[in-house]
Every structure is written in C-alpha cells, then in structure tokens.
Write an enzyme that holds these catalytic residues in place. Structure first.
Site, short mmCIF file in Angstrom:
data_model
loop_
_atom_site.label_atom_id
_atom_site.label_comp_id
_atom_site.label_asym_id
_atom_site.label_seq_id
_atom_site.Cartn_x
_atom_site.Cartn_y
_atom_site.Cartn_z
N HIS A 167 0.58 -12.00 9.14
CA HIS A 167 1.73 -12.52 8.41
C HIS A 167 2.01 -13.94 8.91
O HIS A 167 2.02 -14.17 10.12
CB HIS A 167 2.95 -11.62 8.63
CG HIS A 167 4.15 -12.07 7.86
ND1 HIS A 167 4.28 -11.90 6.50
CD2 HIS A 167 5.24 -12.76 8.26
CE1 HIS A 167 5.41 -12.45 6.10
NE2 HIS A 167 6.01 -12.98 7.13
N LEU B 180 0.84 -1.21 0.00
CA LEU B 180 0.00 0.00 0.00
C LEU B 180 0.87 1.26 0.00
O LEU B 180 1.86 1.33 0.73
CB LEU B 180 -0.91 -0.02 1.22
CG LEU B 180 -2.02 -1.08 1.13
CD1 LEU B 180 -2.58 -1.40 2.51
CD2 LEU B 180 -3.13 -0.60 0.19
#
Ligand code: GRF
Length: 196
Positions: free
Chosen positions: A109, A93
C-alpha cells in the site's frame, strides 16, 4: 516457494519482483502465475516478457463474487502457489478467498498505514490526500491481508519525505521507486527464507 502475483495495472511492483528474482535479491522463489482482473493490463505484458504465465480472471466473468473467488482459489492452488502477492491489485477479495489462504496473502500500500488507507484510498488518490493534509513524511507499507481493507498485520514500512514542489504524480513515482519497489521484494525474500 511458488508465488502468485495479482495485478490490475502497470505492474511496476511486479517488475520489481521479477528484477529482484533475476538479480538474486529474492532467492528460493518462483513467480508461478500472474493474474490480472483487467484485460490488457501492462503487467501482463511484463509477465509475458519475463516468460511468466499471465492470465485474466475478472469478477465480471462470473455470476457472483463467490464463483469468482472459488475459481481464483482453484487456479492458485492448482499452480501450487504458497504465497499470494497483491501488487497494484484493485479488487476487494471475498472473505472466502482470504480464508482459503489465511496468512499467505501480502499487499503493498502506498502510504504509512494507518494513514491514508482503507476504502477509497488507492493509487494516485493516496498521494493527493497526503499532499492535501500537508504531511511531511509518507511512504509505503507491506502488510498481510485480512478480511478488512489495508487492516492486516504490518510486515514492513519505508518512509519517503515529501518535497515542497511535489505533485501527486511526482510523489507517487518517488514512493514507488524509493519504498514500494524496495520493501515488497524484501518481504517476499524474508518470507521465502523463513525470516518472518
Ligand atoms: C501504485 O500506486 C502502487 O502504489 C499501488 O498500485 C499502483 C500501481 O502499482 N500498489 P503497479 O505499478 O501496477 O505495481
């Protein structure tokens, strides 16, 4: 609390959030929007089956990353979302997006950060590297997103032991089942109920 869930693929983490809301494991939370960067991502099917609005916003649709970022920011703000959840989301992003939602973006993650994370560490590759290194314990991490890759403040982690006959695929599945699908819904519930 209205949340936006950003996805790119199969959406098993999205499904874990949907199921946790349905079962009451997550309270005071509504998935207002699912945004995929990929047409046809199965995560969009999961959203549809749950009666949740799912849309595709892809960087490829824009002249540049900044135009993509501005449209993403507007779409999420117009939907009234207070938390953005990256669930198997593979787009890095832009800084303007991260700044627009400072402290309001979380990511899952599939390793125990700071191991096996950062540029190039995503999906199956994370587990391939863990097996290659020969670690005995791996797991998953939920963290706030800052301008780096997998570098924001850690919210929660859960360990998973590696088995001698693990392949990257069997390890990925167990890390998802035993860690990701547990700590991501819990982090959302903790944020929604102001415990963190
Ligand atoms: C999984 O490897 C997960 O660890 C990571 O993205 C991949 C796909 O997740 N976060 P999902 O099934 O699309 O939620």
């Amino acid at each position: 609390m209205k949340i936006a869930v950003l996805v790119s693929g199969g959406g098993t983490n999205l499904q874990a959030i949907i199921d946790a809301i349905a079962s009451g494991k997550i309270t005071t939370t509504e998935i207002a929007l699912v945004i995929s960067n990929k047409e046809g991502a199965y995560a969009l099917k999961r959203a549809e089956q749950a009666g949740i609005k799912g849309i595709v916003i892809s960087p490829k649709q824009y002249a540049d990353k900044e135009a993509y970022s501005q449209d993403m920011i507007k779409t999420i703000k117009d939907a009234g979302c207070e938390l953005i959840v990256l669930a198997g989301f593979l787009v890095v992003l832009p800084e303007s997006f991260v700044n627009a939602f400072e402290g309001k973006i979380i990511n899952i993650h599939p390793s125990l950060i700071p191991s096996f994370c950062g540029d190039g560490f995503y999906g199956l590759k994370v587990h391939e590297k863990a097996l290659e290194r020969g670690v005995k314990v791996t797991g998953a991490t939920v963290h706030y997103v800052d301008s780096g890759t997998d570098t924001g403040p850690i919210i929660d982690q859960k360990a998973v032991y590696i088995m001698p006959d693990d392949t990257p695929e069997t390890l990925q599945r167990r890390v998802m089942e035993e860690a990701e699908w547990v700590i991501l819904p819990k982090a959302i519930d903790d944020i929604a109920n102001h415990r963190i």
